[in-house]
Design an enzyme around this catalytic site. Structure first.
Site, PDB file in Angstrom:
ATOM      1  N   THR A   1       0.826  -1.208   0.000  1.00  0.00           N
ATOM      2  CA  THR A   1       0.000   0.000   0.000  1.00  0.00           C
ATOM      3  C   THR A   1       0.863   1.262   0.000  1.00  0.00           C
ATOM      4  OG1 THR A   1      -1.495   1.279   1.413  1.00  0.00           O
ATOM      5  CG2 THR A   1      -0.088  -0.284   2.533  1.00  0.00           C
ATOM      6  N   ASP A   2       0.280   2.368  -0.444  1.00  0.00           N
ATOM      7  CA  ASP A   2       1.012   3.645  -0.380  1.00  0.00           C
ATOM      8  C   ASP A   2       1.165   4.146   1.057  1.00  0.00           C
ATOM      9  OD1 ASP A   2      -1.628   4.433   0.088  1.00  0.00           O
ATOM     10  OD2 ASP A   2      -1.709   5.908  -1.527  1.00  0.00           O
ATOM     11  N   GLU A   3       0.374   3.578   1.993  1.00  0.00           N
ATOM     12  CA  GLU A   3       0.411   4.081   3.379  1.00  0.00           C
ATOM     13  C   GLU A   3       1.769   3.867   4.045  1.00  0.00           C
ATOM     14  OE1 GLU A   3      -2.907   3.425   5.889  1.00  0.00           O
ATOM     15  OE2 GLU A   3      -4.336   3.640   4.265  1.00  0.00           O
TER      16      GLU A   3
ATOM     17  N   TYR B   1      -1.505  -0.479  11.182  1.00  0.00           N
ATOM     18  CA  TYR B   1      -1.722  -1.148   9.880  1.00  0.00           C
ATOM     19  C   TYR B   1      -0.541  -0.908   8.951  1.00  0.00           C
ATOM     20  CZ  TYR B   1      -3.223  -1.511   5.000  1.00  0.00           C
ATOM     21  OH  TYR B   1      -3.275  -1.788   3.652  1.00  0.00           O
TER      22      TYR B   1
ATOM     23  N   LYS C   1       2.294  -3.471   7.367  1.00  0.00           N
ATOM     24  CA  LYS C   1       2.508  -3.659   5.921  1.00  0.00           C
ATOM     25  C   LYS C   1       3.957  -3.339   5.558  1.00  0.00           C
ATOM     26  CE  LYS C   1      -0.070  -4.557   3.016  1.00  0.00           C
ATOM     27  NZ  LYS C   1      -0.483  -5.868   2.457  1.00  0.00           N
TER      28      LYS C   1
HETATM   29  P1  NAD Z   1      -9.862  -6.981   2.559  1.00  0.00           P
HETATM   30  O1  NAD Z   1      -9.805  -6.728   4.023  1.00  0.00           O
HETATM   31  O2  NAD Z   1     -11.091  -6.668   1.798  1.00  0.00           O
HETATM   32  O3  NAD Z   1      -9.545  -8.532   2.291  1.00  0.00           O
HETATM   33  C1  NAD Z   1      -8.545  -9.235   2.965  1.00  0.00           C
HETATM   34  C2  NAD Z   1      -8.750 -10.723   2.735  1.00  0.00           C
HETATM   35  O4  NAD Z   1      -7.698 -11.435   3.403  1.00  0.00           O
HETATM   36  C3  NAD Z   1     -10.077 -11.259   3.296  1.00  0.00           C
HETATM   37  O5  NAD Z   1     -10.694 -12.098   2.350  1.00  0.00           O
HETATM   38  C4  NAD Z   1      -9.657 -12.040   4.524  1.00  0.00           C
HETATM   39  O6  NAD Z   1     -10.513 -13.135   4.827  1.00  0.00           O
HETATM   40  C5  NAD Z   1      -8.274 -12.532   4.116  1.00  0.00           C
HETATM   41  N1  NAD Z   1      -7.407 -12.818   5.269  1.00  0.00           N
HETATM   42  C6  NAD Z   1      -7.208 -12.034   6.365  1.00  0.00           C
HETATM   43  N2  NAD Z   1      -6.394 -12.660   7.234  1.00  0.00           N
HETATM   44  C7  NAD Z   1      -6.052 -13.845   6.656  1.00  0.00           C
HETATM   45  C8  NAD Z   1      -5.229 -14.937   7.067  1.00  0.00           C
HETATM   46  N3  NAD Z   1      -4.585 -14.920   8.252  1.00  0.00           N
HETATM   47  N4  NAD Z   1      -5.096 -15.993   6.242  1.00  0.00           N
HETATM   48  C9  NAD Z   1      -5.746 -16.022   5.048  1.00  0.00           C
HETATM   49  N5  NAD Z   1      -6.558 -15.040   4.623  1.00  0.00           N
HETATM   50  C10 NAD Z   1      -6.708 -13.967   5.423  1.00  0.00           C
HETATM   51  O7  NAD Z   1      -8.597  -6.237   1.957  1.00  0.00           O
HETATM   52  P2  NAD Z   1      -8.414  -5.467   0.566  1.00  0.00           P
HETATM   53  O8  NAD Z   1      -8.862  -4.083   0.726  1.00  0.00           O
HETATM   54  O9  NAD Z   1      -8.956  -6.299  -0.529  1.00  0.00           O
HETATM   55  O10 NAD Z   1      -6.814  -5.442   0.480  1.00  0.00           O
HETATM   56  C11 NAD Z   1      -6.118  -6.542  -0.082  1.00  0.00           C
HETATM   57  C12 NAD Z   1      -4.634  -6.241  -0.025  1.00  0.00           C
HETATM   58  O11 NAD Z   1      -4.350  -5.068  -0.756  1.00  0.00           O
HETATM   59  C13 NAD Z   1      -4.109  -6.006   1.383  1.00  0.00           C
HETATM   60  O12 NAD Z   1      -2.828  -6.589   1.468  1.00  0.00           O
HETATM   61  C14 NAD Z   1      -4.020  -4.500   1.503  1.00  0.00           C
HETATM   62  O13 NAD Z   1      -3.012  -4.116   2.405  1.00  0.00           O
HETATM   63  C15 NAD Z   1      -3.682  -4.125   0.078  1.00  0.00           C
HETATM   64  N6  NAD Z   1      -4.122  -2.784  -0.362  1.00  0.00           N
HETATM   65  C16 NAD Z   1      -5.419  -2.396  -0.191  1.00  0.00           C
HETATM   66  C17 NAD Z   1      -5.834  -1.154  -0.674  1.00  0.00           C
HETATM   67  C18 NAD Z   1      -7.268  -0.688  -0.532  1.00  0.00           C
HETATM   68  O14 NAD Z   1      -7.556   0.464  -0.848  1.00  0.00           O
HETATM   69  N7  NAD Z   1      -8.196  -1.510  -0.112  1.00  0.00           N
HETATM   70  C19 NAD Z   1      -4.919  -0.319  -1.325  1.00  0.00           C
HETATM   71  C20 NAD Z   1      -3.601  -0.750  -1.473  1.00  0.00           C
HETATM   72  C21 NAD Z   1      -3.222  -2.002  -1.000  1.00  0.00           C
HETATM   73  O1  DAU Z   2      -4.022   4.086   0.673  1.00  0.00           O
HETATM   74  C1  DAU Z   2      -4.303   2.712   0.585  1.00  0.00           C
HETATM   75  C2  DAU Z   2      -5.111   2.287   1.788  1.00  0.00           C
HETATM   76  O2  DAU Z   2      -6.415   2.806   1.607  1.00  0.00           O
HETATM   77  C3  DAU Z   2      -5.147   0.781   1.979  1.00  0.00           C
HETATM   78  O3  DAU Z   2      -3.849   0.309   2.249  1.00  0.00           O
HETATM   79  C4  DAU Z   2      -6.077   0.404   3.135  1.00  0.00           C
HETATM   80  O4  DAU Z   2      -6.175  -1.010   3.221  1.00  0.00           O
HETATM   81  C5  DAU Z   2      -7.435   1.000   2.862  1.00  0.00           C
HETATM   82  O5  DAU Z   2      -8.287   0.735   3.953  1.00  0.00           O
HETATM   83  C6  DAU Z   2      -7.338   2.507   2.624  1.00  0.00           C
HETATM   84  O6  DAU Z   2      -6.964   3.194   3.852  1.00  0.00           O
HETATM   85  P1  DAU Z   2      -7.681   4.565   4.315  1.00  0.00           P
HETATM   86  O7  DAU Z   2      -7.506   4.678   5.768  1.00  0.00           O
HETATM   87  O8  DAU Z   2      -7.239   5.692   3.456  1.00  0.00           O
HETATM   88  O9  DAU Z   2      -9.200   4.201   3.899  1.00  0.00           O
HETATM   89  P2  DAU Z   2     -10.611   4.464   4.640  1.00  0.00           P
HETATM   90  O10 DAU Z   2     -11.674   4.112   3.661  1.00  0.00           O
HETATM   91  O11 DAU Z   2     -10.648   3.821   5.988  1.00  0.00           O
HETATM   92  O12 DAU Z   2     -10.618   6.045   4.856  1.00  0.00           O
HETATM   93  C7  DAU Z   2     -10.499   6.941   3.759  1.00  0.00           C
HETATM   94  C8  DAU Z   2     -10.449   8.357   4.323  1.00  0.00           C
HETATM   95  O13 DAU Z   2     -11.743   8.666   4.876  1.00  0.00           O
HETATM   96  C9  DAU Z   2      -9.469   8.533   5.458  1.00  0.00           C
HETATM   97  O14 DAU Z   2      -8.899   9.828   5.389  1.00  0.00           O
HETATM   98  C10 DAU Z   2     -10.322   8.419   6.723  1.00  0.00           C
HETATM   99  C11 DAU Z   2     -11.668   8.979   6.274  1.00  0.00           C
HETATM  100  N1  DAU Z   2     -12.844   8.377   6.916  1.00  0.00           N
HETATM  101  C12 DAU Z   2     -12.967   7.022   6.908  1.00  0.00           C
HETATM  102  C13 DAU Z   2     -14.062   6.405   7.501  1.00  0.00           C
HETATM  103  C14 DAU Z   2     -14.202   4.891   7.508  1.00  0.00           C
HETATM  104  C15 DAU Z   2     -13.844   9.188   7.483  1.00  0.00           C
HETATM  105  O15 DAU Z   2     -13.732  10.424   7.452  1.00  0.00           O
HETATM  106  N2  DAU Z   2     -14.917   8.578   8.057  1.00  0.00           N
HETATM  107  C16 DAU Z   2     -15.074   7.218   8.113  1.00  0.00           C
HETATM  108  O16 DAU Z   2     -16.082   6.735   8.681  1.00  0.00           O
END
Ligand code: NAD
Ligand code: DAU
Length: 376
Positions: A133-135, A182, A186
């Site tokens: 992730t970019d985080e 988190y 990562k």
């Molecule tokens: P998500 O939370 O929707 O899905 C995670 C999945 O992993 C789920 O299906 C869960 O059951 C499975 N999982 C969790 N723990 C596990 C374990 N111990 N063994 C096997 N499976 C397990 O997550 P997402 O948003 O789809 O993110 C997927 C990946 O991409 C993550 O690695 C996250 O860090 C990365 N990522 C997410 C975002 C985003 O915006 N959502 C952006 C950049 C990177």
């Molecule tokens: O940047 C990539 C990341 O983006 C991924 O690595 C993470 O897995 C994914 O969850 C996401 O992280 P964020 O923390 O940016 O996403 P989230 O949707 O939780 O929040 C987006 C923005 O909105 C953040 O600035 C927090 C704000 N927010 C979020 C929630 C859930 C609110 O203001 N209110 C809310 O209820």
């Protein structure tokens, strides 16, 4: 190829599994998922009967089980997405994040290494692709928007297109500086992946992507949570002043990038993935409200009163902005969707798939929601 996709029942993972199963009938896709609260096999109903697809319920932290799976399915490639992914949960329960994201990744790396070390060809034709992730890069300042021009501007520019809230961007060379449990977990997993390349020669690739949005995202993340709350007339909890900036990419475009990088990316490289599409939370929230109201047939402004400013997230990163020029220049990737098309498709999908949402938001979800937002 036999490809192990971890976390394939989650949000991004399900899009990656779907793309690979449909596009590569000659591959065998093994989806390994523990099915935590975030994993949902309903995300994959359309492909679950395909002959080139197998689902395995397992925990990536279970090293012996990972060894068995690598051997049983003769795994050649790994696309590792399984993780705990929600920042707010990591603030409440950092141990689970260290366990899954750090120890789970290490367990997979060891299983890949041990299995491939025994083969005559060893690492030839193998790859271990880790999704990050970019985080991990930390947070950027908000400054005058004099950032670089988006290379996707001609294709993606429009009235709704925002792309710069500052001069600085995350590059592949940007020093890691994670702030939440988190992102710290990562970052740690990314270091292990690179260490396995540098120490043992394991063929690894890491990508760092910006915020994804689209269908099948668990309604704890901003966009699906707010769509669902608007639909039910519930408050929209905006953290702090709503001024934090995120860089949004349609999830299918992330899956397309993963496909390209898995096949054409260089071993040991890092690629940033993002669409040069920055939004202040409050501006994005107003677009979501407007879109949901329009699609529900409500008059414009009907749901504006739901905006509720609440206590900020602890350690809330101010701005994320990914420079994905390397991916464009070296592998030719660019997003396929303009943001307004993506957000319209996304809102429509959640409104049309209320049953999917109702199934997820029944049971434990209500309790989670109360705990997360009460007293905020
Ligand atoms: P998500 O939370 O929707 O899905 C995670 C999945 O992993 C789920 O299906 C869960 O059951 C499975 N999982 C969790 N723990 C596990 C374990 N111990 N063994 C096997 N499976 C397990 O997550 P997402 O948003 O789809 O993110 C997927 C990946 O991409 C993550 O690695 C996250 O860090 C990365 N990522 C997410 C975002 C985003 O915006 N959502 C952006 C950049 C990177
Ligand atoms: O940047 C990539 C990341 O983006 C991924 O690595 C993470 O897995 C994914 O969850 C996401 O992280 P964020 O923390 O940016 O996403 P989230 O949707 O939780 O929040 C987006 C923005 O909105 C953040 O600035 C927090 C704000 N927010 C979020 C929630 C859930 C609110 O203001 N209110 C809310 O209820």
């Amino acid at each position: 190829m036999n490809i192990l996709i971890t976390g394939g029942a989650g949000f991004i993972g399900s899009h990656v599994v779907r793309l690979f199963v449909n596009k590569y009938p000659e591959y065998h896709i093994v989806n390994l998922d523990k099915l935590t609260y975030a994993g949902n096999l309903a995300n994959l109903k359309d492909i679950e009967d395909k002959p080139n697809y197998t689902f395995v319920k397992a925990d990536i932290c279970d090293f012996e089980r990972m060894l068995e799976i690598f051997k049983q399915y003769s795994i050649d490639g790994v696309i590792h997405l399984a993780a705990e992914s929600h920042v707010d949960r990591s603030i409440k329960d950092p141990f689970t994040f260290a366990r899954t994201n750090v120890m789970g990744t290490l367990s997979l790396l060891q299983a890949a290494k041990a299995t491939w070390d025994e083969l005559p060809e060893r690492y030839e034709g193998k790859r271990f692709y880790h999704i990050s992730t970019d985080e991990v890069y930390g947070a950027l300042e908000l400054t005058d928007p004099q950032g670089i021009e988006s290379p996707f501007a001609t294709k993606a520019s429009s009235a709704l297109h925002h792309h710069a809230y500052g001069r600085e961007y995350f590059l592949e060379t940007t020093k890691y500086n994670p702030h939440s449990p988190y992102s710290a977990s990562k970052a740690s997993s990314d270091h292990f992946v690179r260490a396995f390349h540098d120490t043992y020669g394991l063929p690894t690739i890491v990508t760092n992507c910006s915020n994804n949005y689209g269908p099948y995202q668990f309604p704890e993340k901003l966009i699906p949570l707010f769509i669902n709350n608007i639909r039910h007339g519930k408050p929209l909890p905006v953290y702090g002043k709503g001024e934090n900036v995120r860089d949004w990419l349609y999830v299918v475009d992330h899956a397309r990038a993963i496909d390209l990088i898995f096949h054409k990316g260089k071993i040991a490289e890092t690629y940033n993935i993002g669409g040069f599409n920055e939004w202040k939370n409050i501006d994005l929230i107003r677009v979501i409200i407007k879109t949901v109201d329009r699609l529900l047939g409500n008059a414009e402004g009907t749901s504006d009163h739901l905006i509720t400013y609440v206590t900020d997230r602890a350690g809330h990163d101010l701005r994320y902005a990914i420079d994905s020029s390397k991916l464009k220049n070296e592998l030719g990737w660019e997003p396929s969707l303009q943001f307004e098309e993506g957000i319209e498709k996304t809102v429509r999908w959640y409104l049309d798939n209320q049953e999917w949402m109702d199934n997820i938001t029944s049971g434990d979800y209500e309790k989670y929601y109360e705990e997360m937002y009460s007293g905020r």
